[in-house]
Design an enzyme around this catalytic site. Structure first.
Site, mmCIF file in Angstrom:
data_model
loop_
_atom_site.group_PDB
_atom_site.id
_atom_site.type_symbol
_atom_site.label_atom_id
_atom_site.label_comp_id
_atom_site.label_asym_id
_atom_site.label_seq_id
_atom_site.Cartn_x
_atom_site.Cartn_y
_atom_site.Cartn_z
ATOM 1 N N ASP A 104 26.218 76.188 -8.438
ATOM 2 C CA ASP A 104 24.652 76.275 -7.539
ATOM 3 C C ASP A 104 24.435 74.824 -7.730
ATOM 4 O O ASP A 104 24.016 74.598 -8.841
ATOM 5 C CB ASP A 104 24.097 77.323 -7.980
ATOM 6 C CG ASP A 104 23.107 77.650 -7.380
ATOM 7 O OD1 ASP A 104 22.626 77.129 -7.018
ATOM 8 O OD2 ASP A 104 22.477 79.229 -7.999
ATOM 9 N N HIS A 105 24.597 74.911 -6.404
ATOM 10 C CA HIS A 105 24.060 73.002 -6.484
ATOM 11 C C HIS A 105 22.463 72.737 -6.379
ATOM 12 O O HIS A 105 22.232 71.830 -7.100
ATOM 13 C CB HIS A 105 24.152 71.814 -5.007
ATOM 14 C CG HIS A 105 24.572 70.985 -4.813
ATOM 15 N ND1 HIS A 105 24.175 69.823 -6.089
ATOM 16 C CD2 HIS A 105 25.205 69.998 -4.220
ATOM 17 C CE1 HIS A 105 24.188 68.960 -6.154
ATOM 18 N NE2 HIS A 105 25.021 68.737 -4.664
#
Ligand code: CAO
Length: 549
Positions: free
Chosen positions: A521-522
């Site tokens: 999850d950036h």
């Protein structure tokens, strides 16, 4: 205080018309013009509106009753002065002076020749115009069912108009191809306005002229619109064109009250199943639809189309192209589809790929398996290594708080692994990986995998994971992009190891390389952190002795 008797107004040549919806009950307070009930004959659907504001008393009808012009409906109790002008006390034929007066000039100003569809000069094409809408003018287009170039059948609805009181479909007067469409959603139309030209073969268009000429037959008395003298009022509102009393094409079959209710709630009536006569959608259907949507977990169907404001994928009739069979989705597949779709839409994914040299690990795994007489697969080794790297990089062992303002750091390490089962994908979770050895992890993975395949996993055994591993190594493939199992923030995909020539600084040597794909999850994890995570994991897998350090 005095009561007004409410009776069925003039419904033309219709007799014994059933009540298909009753919209009020004794004691209800109604506004003037509020629909009281809906009548539906073979040809038309009509709402009977309240002639004045008041309280409903002595309701005499129920759903299914067959009514005629003049049939008693109820009494309206109210302040007569406010509720009904004197003349209106005359039931059902209460003059609506304003309406009548308004209607009269409108009628006069309408050139009758403009109403019918008229053949265009070239012949073979036909102008489609808005038919007589009675006393309604500037009625908005609420549904446009055609586009330029569409082929339409005779009587196919072209558009739907809806005023405060009535909804009306305008059907095609003949078969043909839509050309020069002049209207768009929201346009306000009146009798005689040009809708489009229908291009067909000359014969069809000419033949249609005669049929298209009269406006759709209205059940309200024409005198109401034509005569300046007090006319019977309130007229029943025709809400479905005669040509289309039942649901036609893609137009949801519902009355104005239902449509208005659905619009208020943002419900697409095309998705609602009607329970009324001939599939008519009633208010209760819309309520049931909303209730079901609110209480149900998002379904695969709900999320495969139209989720998060994404335009839905248009439905197709696949049988047009060959034989098909409809196979219902297993419950697990529906649940996982909804979850995966949710994760995919909510989490900005990036996948970091790498390869771990597991030559020594494989030798050790095989030797230990033989020595301990155990089926030791790669999975528990990877799980143990992942646990160690999660300790090193705790943000991978976190979740975003619900408000997105903080990270929830977990002081425990539960790791899930994707298991392929006949009914779909499930992710059992192994608890407390930090405190367990590889043999124990192997046993637990084996037990959970078996339970998963047998469909015996308990909900608790699939909850609380901090990180997931999706291993396709037993099947094949190189790299892939696993979907983060939100609210976790990362997932490791493992593909099939392969012997590869690896340069050791002096020469190429054969090494067993295991492909790793870390999706993350950036919002929580930076690319550099992800690269460090994978490199550390690769080093551990290359030499599991590091675990002891
Ligand atoms: N490289 C080479 N061989 C591998 C390997 C890898 N990365 N991973 C496993 N193998 C081998 C195993 O060692 C085993 O071989 P042996 O029998 O010779 O020892 C064989 O492949 C089969 O292993 P397995 O799949 O039965 O066992 P596992 O512990 O590796 O995996 C489980 C268990 C439950 C993860 C697996 O059965 C499974 O369901 N995998 C699919 C997961 C999945 O669908 N992921 C996709 C999710 S996203 O759509």
């Amino acid at each position: 205080m005095a009561n007004i008797d409410v009776k069925v107004p003039d419904i033309g040549d219709s007799h014994d018309v059933p009540v298909i919806e009753l919209l009020v009950k004794d004691g209800d307070a109604v506004e003037k013009d509020q629909p009281l009930l809906v009548l539906e004959s073979d040809k038309a659907t009509m709402e009977v509106p309240a002639p004045a504001a008041g309280i409903v008393r002595g309701l005499q009808v129920k759903v299914g009753d067959k009514l005629n012009t003049g049939s008693a409906i109820c009494q309206l109790e109210g302040d007569v002065a406010a509720a009904a002008p004197k003349a209106e006390a005359k039931p059902a034929t209460a003059p609506e002076k304003k309406v009548a007066a308004d209607a009269a000039p409108a009628k006069k100003s309408e050139a009758p020749a403009a109403v019918p569809a008229t053949p265009a000069k070239g012949g073979g094409s036909l102008e489609v115009r808005i038919p007589d809408l009675g006393d309604s003018k500037d009625v908005p287009v609420i549904e446009l069912l055609i586009a330029d170039g569409d082929s339409v059948e005779k009587d196919q609805p072209l558009l739907v108009l809806e005023s405060d009181k009535a909804t009306m479909e305008v059907p095609a007067p003949a078969a043909g191809t839509v050309r020069a469409l002049k209207v768009k959603l929201g346009d306000k139309l009146s009798k005689g306005d040009l809708v489009c030209t229908l291009e067909g073969d000359g014969g069809a268009a000419t033949e249609a002229k005669a049929e298209a000429a009269p406006a759709p037959k209205r059940t309200e008395p024409e005198v109401a619109a034509e005569s300046p003298k007090p006319a019977p009022a309130p007229a029943p509102q025709k809400i479905a064109a005669e040509a289309a009393p039942t649901k036609t094409g893609d137009v949801p079959y519902a009355g104005p009250a239902t449509r208005q209710f659905a619009r208020k709630l943002g419900v697409d009536l095309a998705q609602v199943k009607g329970s009324g006569p001939r599939g008519r959608i009633v208010i209760e259907d819309v309520q049931a639809f909303v209730k079901a949507r609110l209480s149900a977990a998002p379904t695969a169907a709900a999320t495969t189309t139209g989720g998060a404001g994404i335009p839905p994928i248009p439905a197709q009739d696949f049988s047009l192209y060959g034989e098909i069979e409809n196979k219902p989705l297993a419950r697990i597949r529906k649940i996982s589809a909804a979850h995966l779709h949710r994760s995919w839409l909510n989490v900005p994914h990036v996948t970091q790929n790498d390869e771990a040299d597991i030559t020594e690990l494989e030798a050790f795994r095989k030797a230990q398996g033989e020595e301990l007489n155990l089926k030791l697969t790669l999975l528990p080794f990877i799980m143990k290594a992942v646990g160690a790297v999660l300790k090193q990089y705790p943000e991978f062992n976190s979740s975003l708080s619900a408000d997105g303002e903080s990270l929830v750091m977990k002081k425990y390490c539960h790791i899930g692994f994707a298991a392929d089962t006949p009914n779909g994908l499930v992710v059992p979770v192994v608890r407390d990986v930090w405190s367990k050895g590889i043999v124990q992890l192997s046993n637990e993975c084996g037990e959970l995998a078996k339970k998963a395949r047998d469909g015996k996993l308990k909900p608790d055994e699939m909850r609380g994971g901090c990180f997931s591993i999706s291993s396709l190594g037993g099947i094949g493939g190189s790299h892939f992009t696993p979907i983060v199992n939100a609210p976790e923030v990362a997932i490791l995909g493992v593909s099939r190891s392969q012997m590869k020539p690896v340069w050791n600084g002096k020469e190429f040597v054969p090494r067993l390389m295991c492909p790793l794909s870390l999706s993350y999850d950036h919002r929580v994890i930076d690319g550099a952190a992800a690269a460090r995570f994978v490199v550390s994991l690769g080093k551990l897998m290359a030499d599991m002795r590091r675990l002891a350090l």
